[in-house]
Design a protein around this motif. Structure first.
Motif, PDB file in Angstrom:
ATOM      1  N   THR A 152       0.827  -1.205   0.000  1.00  0.00           N
ATOM      2  CA  THR A 152       0.000   0.000   0.000  1.00  0.00           C
ATOM      3  C   THR A 152       0.860   1.253   0.000  1.00  0.00           C
ATOM      4  N   LEU A 153       1.916   1.248   0.796  1.00  0.00           N
ATOM      5  CA  LEU A 153       2.817   2.395   0.820  1.00  0.00           C
ATOM      6  C   LEU A 153       3.465   2.625  -0.554  1.00  0.00           C
ATOM      7  N   ALA A 154       3.800   1.531  -1.243  1.00  0.00           N
ATOM      8  CA  ALA A 154       4.395   1.666  -2.574  1.00  0.00           C
ATOM      9  C   ALA A 154       3.418   2.327  -3.541  1.00  0.00           C
ATOM     10  N   ALA A 155       2.132   1.957  -3.441  1.00  0.00           N
ATOM     11  CA  ALA A 155       1.118   2.564  -4.306  1.00  0.00           C
ATOM     12  C   ALA A 155       0.898   4.032  -3.947  1.00  0.00           C
ATOM     13  N   ILE A 156       0.901   4.317  -2.654  1.00  0.00           N
ATOM     14  CA  ILE A 156       0.727   5.707  -2.201  1.00  0.00           C
ATOM     15  C   ILE A 156       1.870   6.580  -2.719  1.00  0.00           C
ATOM     16  N   ALA A 157       3.086   6.033  -2.719  1.00  0.00           N
ATOM     17  CA  ALA A 157       4.246   6.784  -3.199  1.00  0.00           C
ATOM     18  C   ALA A 157       4.102   7.170  -4.671  1.00  0.00           C
ATOM     19  N   GLN A 158       3.259   6.425  -5.394  1.00  0.00           N
ATOM     20  CA  GLN A 158       3.024   6.722  -6.808  1.00  0.00           C
ATOM     21  C   GLN A 158       1.725   7.494  -7.026  1.00  0.00           C
ATOM     22  N   GLY A 159       1.111   7.926  -5.921  1.00  0.00           N
ATOM     23  CA  GLY A 159      -0.050   8.808  -6.030  1.00  0.00           C
ATOM     24  C   GLY A 159      -1.386   8.228  -5.638  1.00  0.00           C
ATOM     25  N   ALA A 160      -1.486   6.933  -5.382  1.00  0.00           N
ATOM     26  CA  ALA A 160      -2.776   6.326  -5.071  1.00  0.00           C
ATOM     27  C   ALA A 160      -3.335   6.886  -3.757  1.00  0.00           C
ATOM     28  N   ASP A 161      -4.598   7.282  -3.783  1.00  0.00           N
ATOM     29  CA  ASP A 161      -5.205   7.812  -2.562  1.00  0.00           C
ATOM     30  C   ASP A 161      -6.491   7.084  -2.160  1.00  0.00           C
TER      31      ASP A 161
END
Length: 321
Positions: free
Chosen positions: A202-211
């Protein structure tokens, strides 16, 4: 014995014992295997909620034996134990299917229901209930796209098996149905209960903008929650509508796991239990499959209702699972 076993009797079990043989003979005996934790905020808890509802409904007419939180290696042993002395055995989750297929022929007088079962050739005493998670995952993806402010959403699944992968694919398809340019990130941890891996994904996705994040996890959901809280993003939960209980969650997809547990018990109690494949999903109504958006506009809900209708008519085609 390696697995954790817990016995649950219906609410009036003591009264049943004191009432004499006639009442005891009337009680229907159900064994249920909940492979994960019954307090996982997910699939397993939804299944347990369905069991609790059935126990409240039938009282001393129902006697339940439950096994929860076991290793995959102990699945066959657990199913065997439940098959001894119970009229119906319910496996909560597709991960119980292989063990039930193997054990069921040894107990031809016992009925077996698999919540999350697949269509296919099965022993004659098995009912497979198809949750059809891919349908509501498409709707959840559409909701996620409408709720995202960054134009990026993510999905984390546990085991990389067809039903979980198909649900992830349809979540992405639903998001792109609303916003063709949306960024979509998908990851699998290899374990429904691994908190650390789901947090990392989840953190990896957040780092790419996922909210806005979606999942098919059990206890692993706690890792997604940790990541979302730390980074002020949001989750679309699964299985049960809990809107208002946690601001972290902006919506919930309802997949009727508990509904199917209750359904199997209702069929047993009515004497109408039948083997074979039974699809649930959107066609079975909102208890079986639905989307709940915690703070929505009339326009958003109208769009989501149209998407649900289009899936049912086949105008929008989704994968199985």
């Amino acid at each position: 014995m390696n697995f954790t076993r817990r016995m649950f009797m219906a609410a009036a079990a003591a009264a049943m014992l004191s009432a004499g043989p006639a009442l005891a003979d009337e009680a229907k005996k159900v064994g249920i295997l909940i492979p994960g934790s019954k307090s996982d905020k997910g699939w397993m808890e939804s299944g347990y909620d369905g069991l609790a509802a059935a126990q409240e409904k039938y009282g001393d007419r129902l006697e339940v034996q439950m096994i929860e939180n076991i290793n995959y290696a102990d699945m066959e042993q657990a199913i065997t134990q439940l098959a001894i002395g119970n009229e119906l055995v319910i496996g909560v989750g597709g991960q119980t299917q292989a063990a039930i297929y193997k054990i069921a022929p040894r107990f031809p007088d016992t009925s077996f229901s698999i919540v999350g079962g697949n269509e296919g050739e099965a022993p004659a005493n098995i009912a497979s209930y198809d949750v059809k998670q891919a349908e509501i995952a498409f709707v959840a993806g559409a909701a996620a796209a409408m709720l995202s402010t960054n134009g990026a959403v993510s999905y984390v699944g546990g085991l990389e098996i067809p039903s979980i992968v198909n649900a992830g694919a349809e979540f992405g398809n639903g998001a792109r149905y609303i916003n063709p340019d949306i960024k979509y990130f998908e990851n699998y941890t290899g374990d429904f209960d691994d908190v650390a891996k789901s947090k990392e994904a989840t953190l990896a996705a957040i780092a790419q903008g996922a909210d806005v994040h979606y999942h098919i996890l059990n206890l692993g959901l706690r890792g997604m929650e940790q990541a979302a809280r730390e980074k002020s993003t949001h989750i679309i939960g699964s299985y049960t509508d809990r809107c208002g209980s946690d601001p972290l969650y902006v919506a919930y997809s309802i997949t009727g796991v508990g509904f199917q547990v209750s359904y199997a018990i209702d069929e047993l109690m009515a004497g109408s239990w039948a083997p074979g494949y039974k699809p649930f999903g959107l066609a079975m109504g909102p208890e079986a499959s639905d989307i709940a958006v915690c703070e929505s506009s009339a326009e958003m809900m109208e769009k989501l209702e149209q998407i649900k209708a289009d899936i049912q008519t086949g105008r929008i085609k989704v994968l199985e699972g």
